[in-house]
Motif scaffolding. Structure first.
Motif, PDB file in Angstrom:
ATOM      1  N   ALA A  93       0.827  -1.217   0.000  1.00 55.34           N
ATOM      2  CA  ALA A  93       0.000   0.000   0.000  1.00 55.34           C
ATOM      3  C   ALA A  93       0.858   1.262   0.000  1.00 55.34           C
ATOM      4  N   ALA A  94       2.089   1.148  -0.486  1.00 59.41           N
ATOM      5  CA  ALA A  94       2.997   2.304  -0.514  1.00 59.41           C
ATOM      6  C   ALA A  94       3.077   2.940  -1.903  1.00 59.41           C
ATOM      7  N   GLY A  95       2.123   2.630  -2.775  1.00 61.59           N
ATOM      8  CA  GLY A  95       2.050   3.318  -4.060  1.00 61.59           C
ATOM      9  C   GLY A  95       2.821   2.623  -5.167  1.00 61.59           C
ATOM     10  N   MET A  96       2.797   3.262  -6.358  1.00 62.95           N
ATOM     11  CA  MET A  96       3.338   2.625  -7.566  1.00 62.95           C
ATOM     12  C   MET A  96       4.612   3.303  -8.061  1.00 62.95           C
ATOM     13  N   THR A  97       5.250   4.115  -7.208  1.00 64.71           N
ATOM     14  CA  THR A  97       6.471   4.780  -7.673  1.00 64.71           C
ATOM     15  C   THR A  97       7.673   4.560  -6.751  1.00 64.71           C
ATOM     16  N   PHE A 129       8.899 -11.670   2.935  1.00 63.20           N
ATOM     17  CA  PHE A 129       9.524 -11.121   1.733  1.00 63.20           C
ATOM     18  C   PHE A 129       8.820  -9.853   1.277  1.00 63.20           C
ATOM     19  N   CYS A 130       9.569  -9.020   0.547  1.00 69.56           N
ATOM     20  CA  CYS A 130       8.961  -7.950  -0.250  1.00 69.56           C
ATOM     21  C   CYS A 130       9.467  -8.114  -1.684  1.00 69.56           C
ATOM     22  N   VAL A 131       8.547  -8.036  -2.645  1.00 66.76           N
ATOM     23  CA  VAL A 131       8.918  -8.028  -4.059  1.00 66.76           C
ATOM     24  C   VAL A 131       8.716  -6.593  -4.549  1.00 66.76           C
ATOM     25  N   GLU A 132       9.833  -5.932  -4.844  1.00 61.07           N
ATOM     26  CA  GLU A 132       9.787  -4.524  -5.245  1.00 61.07           C
ATOM     27  C   GLU A 132       9.143  -4.358  -6.626  1.00 61.07           C
ATOM     28  N   LEU A 133       8.845  -3.115  -7.001  1.00 62.49           N
ATOM     29  CA  LEU A 133       8.196  -2.838  -8.286  1.00 62.49           C
ATOM     30  C   LEU A 133       9.039  -3.345  -9.461  1.00 62.49           C
ATOM     31  N   ASP A 134      10.370  -3.338  -9.299  1.00 63.95           N
ATOM     32  CA  ASP A 134      11.231  -3.797 -10.400  1.00 63.95           C
ATOM     33  C   ASP A 134      11.558  -5.286 -10.275  1.00 63.95           C
ATOM     34  N   GLY A 135      10.919  -5.979  -9.339  1.00 64.39           N
ATOM     35  CA  GLY A 135      11.088  -7.425  -9.224  1.00 64.39           C
ATOM     36  C   GLY A 135      12.149  -7.871  -8.233  1.00 64.39           C
ATOM     37  N   ARG A 136      12.915  -6.929  -7.666  1.00 67.78           N
ATOM     38  CA  ARG A 136      13.905  -7.342  -6.666  1.00 67.78           C
ATOM     39  C   ARG A 136      13.201  -7.942  -5.457  1.00 67.78           C
ATOM     40  N   GLU A 190       4.910  -9.516   0.683  1.00 69.20           N
ATOM     41  CA  GLU A 190       4.428  -8.164   0.397  1.00 69.20           C
ATOM     42  C   GLU A 190       4.889  -7.779  -1.005  1.00 69.20           C
ATOM     43  N   PHE A 191       3.945  -7.504  -1.886  1.00 69.84           N
ATOM     44  CA  PHE A 191       4.311  -6.966  -3.194  1.00 69.84           C
ATOM     45  C   PHE A 191       4.208  -5.446  -3.116  1.00 69.84           C
ATOM     46  N   ALA A 192       5.247  -4.756  -3.570  1.00 73.02           N
ATOM     47  CA  ALA A 192       5.200  -3.302  -3.637  1.00 73.02           C
ATOM     48  C   ALA A 192       4.017  -2.900  -4.518  1.00 73.02           C
ATOM     49  N   GLY A 193       3.289  -1.880  -4.083  1.00 75.47           N
ATOM     50  CA  GLY A 193       2.153  -1.424  -4.875  1.00 75.47           C
ATOM     51  C   GLY A 193       0.968  -1.114  -4.001  1.00 75.47           C
TER      52      GLY A 193
END
Ligand SMILES: [Zn+2]
Length: 209
Positions: A36-40, A70-77, A102-105
């Motif tokens: 829930a931290a946004g798309m940027t 885990f967290c999967v960042e917007l760029d897949g890291r 947690e998926f970023a977004g």
């Protein structure tokens, strides 16, 4: 030591308020969340880690502060916070025997292509490390959340909906979460499909040249 070998970094949580050591038992499910931290924002793992370990959060939540494996960042890291043999506090019910990602977004956005790709690689590794995890979504939508106690892939929202529907919880206090949101919920079958393909590859011995 279930540590994802292809991680792009670790931010280990060490405070017992964030995890329960060696208590995850027979892991049977993957629980999908969004930050829930946004798309940027590019470092959502760092942002989550700071929140989860902040003194004010400790004050507010005490033992049982939020966390995830885990967290999967917007760029897949992929960043790992908690060993999968330990419980991370991603949900209030079915907290244990789960691996929380947690998926970023933020909902209702969908996962980005790198998140689908590297997230499904991660889920395949989880199923290899914990063979009781089934690589099928156990629910379809908020209206049809299935049975999240079963082995499979589920999400925070489905766990909340099913928990709330139990007669003993009808009046219990809780904070409904729009996690991971309808966009990601719609992608659970795709995540599962890709994870199965990846697991098949992981299980294929490399032929000698
Ligand atoms: Zn969540």
């Amino acid at each position: 030591m279930p540590v994802f070998p292809d991680n792009d970094g670790t931010k280990w949580l060490t405070d017992p308020a964030n995890l329960r050591k060696d208590a995850n038992g027979k892991v049977v499910r993957v629980v999908v969340h969004t930050t829930a931290a946004g798309m940027t924002l590019q470092d959502q793992a760092g942002s989550a880690y700071n929140t989860w370990t902040s003194a004010s959060e400790r004050e507010r939540m005490g033992v049982g502060m939020v966390s995830a494996h885990f967290c999967v960042e917007l760029d897949g890291r992929v960043i790992q916070f908690v060993d999968t043999k330990d419980i991370a506090f991603g949900t209030g019910w079915l907290t244990g025997t789960s691996v929380h990602i947690e998926f970023a977004g933020i909902g209702p956005n969908q996962l980005l292509e790198p998140q689908l790709q590297y997230g499904s690689n991660l889920i395949a590794w989880i199923a290899k490390a914990h063979p009781d995890v089934a690589l099928d979504p156990t629910g379809v939508s908020e209206a049809d959340p299935g049975d999240p106690t079963k082995p499979g892939i589920t999400c925070h929202k489905f766990i909340q909906v099913v928990w709330r529907a139990k007669p003993e919880n009808k009046t219990a206090k809780f904070t409904p979460k729009d996690c991971p949101g309808t966009g990601v919920i719609g992608q659970l079958p795709d995540l599962a499909r890709r994870a199965k393909l990846r697991l098949a590859l992981l299980n294929t011995p490399i032929a000698a040249p």
